[in-house]
Motif scaffolding. Structure first.
Motif, PDB file in Angstrom:
ATOM      1  N   GLU A  82      70.160  35.202  75.210  1.00 23.35           N
ATOM      2  CA  GLU A  82      68.937  35.926  74.845  1.00 23.35           C
ATOM      3  C   GLU A  82      67.697  35.114  75.185  1.00 23.35           C
ATOM      4  O   GLU A  82      66.694  35.653  75.674  1.00 23.35           O
ATOM      5  N   SER A  83      67.741  33.794  74.951  1.00 25.56           N
ATOM      6  CA  SER A  83      66.602  32.944  75.279  1.00 25.56           C
ATOM      7  C   SER A  83      66.322  32.949  76.775  1.00 25.56           C
ATOM      8  O   SER A  83      65.165  33.017  77.207  1.00 25.56           O
ATOM      9  N   ARG A  84      67.383  32.907  77.560  1.00 26.06           N
ATOM     10  CA  ARG A  84      67.193  32.903  79.015  1.00 26.06           C
ATOM     11  C   ARG A  84      66.672  34.255  79.518  1.00 26.06           C
ATOM     12  O   ARG A  84      65.931  34.306  80.499  1.00 26.06           O
ATOM     13  N   ALA A 122      61.911  39.149  80.063  1.00 24.03           N
ATOM     14  CA  ALA A 122      62.195  40.165  79.053  1.00 24.03           C
ATOM     15  C   ALA A 122      61.278  39.990  77.856  1.00 24.03           C
ATOM     16  O   ALA A 122      60.865  38.871  77.531  1.00 24.03           O
ATOM     17  N   THR A 123      60.965  41.087  77.184  1.00 26.15           N
ATOM     18  CA  THR A 123      60.218  41.011  75.930  1.00 26.15           C
ATOM     19  C   THR A 123      61.162  40.898  74.743  1.00 26.15           C
ATOM     20  O   THR A 123      60.721  40.654  73.611  1.00 26.15           O
ATOM     21  N   GLY A 124      62.437  41.046  74.986  1.00 21.00           N
ATOM     22  CA  GLY A 124      63.454  40.924  73.944  1.00 21.00           C
ATOM     23  C   GLY A 124      64.783  41.381  74.485  1.00 21.00           C
ATOM     24  O   GLY A 124      64.877  41.862  75.617  1.00 21.00           O
ATOM     25  N   ALA A 128      68.444  43.255  78.723  1.00 19.27           N
ATOM     26  CA  ALA A 128      67.061  42.813  78.579  1.00 19.27           C
ATOM     27  C   ALA A 128      66.143  44.021  78.418  1.00 19.27           C
ATOM     28  O   ALA A 128      66.398  45.094  78.970  1.00 19.27           O
ATOM     29  N   LEU A 180      64.523  36.057  77.871  1.00 18.57           N
ATOM     30  CA  LEU A 180      63.094  35.951  77.594  1.00 18.57           C
ATOM     31  C   LEU A 180      62.400  35.100  78.646  1.00 18.57           C
ATOM     32  O   LEU A 180      61.303  35.427  79.113  1.00 18.57           O
ATOM     33  N   ASP A 181      63.041  34.003  79.035  1.00 19.98           N
ATOM     34  CA  ASP A 181      62.460  33.117  80.053  1.00 19.98           C
ATOM     35  C   ASP A 181      62.317  33.830  81.395  1.00 19.98           C
ATOM     36  O   ASP A 181      61.487  33.433  82.221  1.00 19.98           O
TER      37      ASP A 181
END
Length: 369
Positions: free
Chosen positions: A184-186, A192-194, A231, A188-189
């Protein structure tokens, strides 16, 4: 995308005229976002059938004071009313100009019984009629802006998984929760907004549970690791599942993986303009059933995807209707063996006249780590 939203409202008017209503009161927030671009948490929209893209004098947007500035930026092309009770305020507007709004449709699939009573009390001179699914039916076929957002969402997920693998994120000793959080963090990187939904990471026997929620269970050598994730970009969802194996796969793992991959390829080939949704499901299901694993394919083949992670059409044996060019759908067959493990392979695709456009591009070959 103000011009895009104007065109969407104009397209909706043809459906209103077919439904023989003067206007429709839109209260579902996703439908309002689709028609206006507004992303706040409270709004209603009154779309008049006799307006046009160049003249929307009877089409009115309402939100509350918290969103006055946001509405002026996101919905600059419509008349605004400000009221916390947005739907009721638009019903009062209907009553004040009932000569223009004699017959008004409302989204009966979203409005409660009490909500309808409130609307009728606010607009006693108008005829309120059920008009379910008008906007949702229009949303079935994605326009160019929507498909571009879906591409971006799928690309963010593809890149996140590639980076996770490249940096050794899938290795024995890590927990399902750690993998899910990094994935999920990647995303966002990568823009993605979430996440589209709660990420599924399932290792070993847990991979036989179709919608397993990540736990502290550790990845181990010899495990299948199933990851179902997506994403969110500009409000649009991607959806992808990939299953990898840690270490040299056992013969049964290769057998099950190859079977699911064959079934998924058959499903992709069946997705085309005019295809019955049940036939698309059968294209994959018949492959799995023919190999003796029919009872281990526990769900429908797929679903529509867009502003919601699960939209129409439903690609299943109980689904209804046909695929249309421009619809965004998933194809996600799976085989689940309790106590052993399971495989699901899923893509997001856009149906075309013949071969669908594949939006999730991560390899579907068995990845051995």
């Amino acid at each position: 995308m103000p011009e895009t939203h104007v065109h969407r409202r104009d397209a909706l008017r043809a459906h209103l005229r077919d439904s023989e209503v003067d206007a429709v009161l839109v209260t579902d927030l996703l439908n309002i976002r689709y028609l206006t671009g507004f992303t706040g948490s409270n709004a209603a929209l009154l779309v008049h059938a006799a307006d046009s893209a160049g003249s929307e004098r009877n089409t009115v947007f309402c939100t509350d004071g918290r969103y006055r500035t946001q509405a002026s930026e996101q919905v600059p092309d419509l008349e605004h009313l400000i009221d916390r009770a947005s739907a009721q305020r638009l019903a009062e507007h209907v009553e004040s100009r009932v000569e223009a709004y004699r017959r008004v449709g409302f989204e009966s699939q979203h409005v409660t019984v009490d909500g309808r009573d409130a609307l009728e009390s606010a607009a006693p001179s108008a005829e309120l009629v059920r008009a379910p699914g008008l906007v949702e039916r229009q949303r079935l076929v994605k326009d160019a802006d929507e498909i571009e957002a879906l591409r971006a969402a799928c690309a963010a997920a593809d890149r996140a998984l590639a980076e996770l693998i490249e940096h050794g994120g899938l290795r024995p000793g890590r927990s399902e929760l750690e993998v899910a959080r990094e994935l999920e963090s990647r995303m966002l990187d990568n823009g993605a907004t979430g996440p589209s939904f709660e990420t599924i990471v399932a290792t070993g026997a847990n991979s036989a549970v179709p919608h397993h929620r990540p736990t502290s269970t550790r990845l181990s050598a010899g495990d299948f690791v199933k990851m179902d994730f997506g994403a969110l970009v500009d409000g649009y969802h991607s959806d992808m599942t990939r299953t990898v194996v840690l270490g040299e796969p056992a013969s049964w793992q290769r057998e099950v993986y190859d079977l699911v991959a064959t079934a998924q390829a058959a499903a992709r080939a069946a997705i085309r303009d005019g295809a019955d949704v049940r036939d698309v499901d059968s294209a994959a299901r018949d492959v799995i059933t023919g190999a003796g694993y029919g009872e281990q394919f526990l769900h429908g083949l797929g679903h529509g995807v867009g502003l919601e992670i699960h939209e129409a059409p439903a690609l299943s044996q109980r689904g209804e209707g046909t695929i249309g060019a421009g619809m965004a759908v998933t194809a996600e067959p799976g085989v689940y063996l309790p106590g052993w493990g399971g495989v699901r392979i899923e893509d997001t695709l856009v149906a075309r006249a013949d071969t669908p456009e594949l939006l999730t591009l991560t390899t579907k070959e068995l990845v051995v780590l």
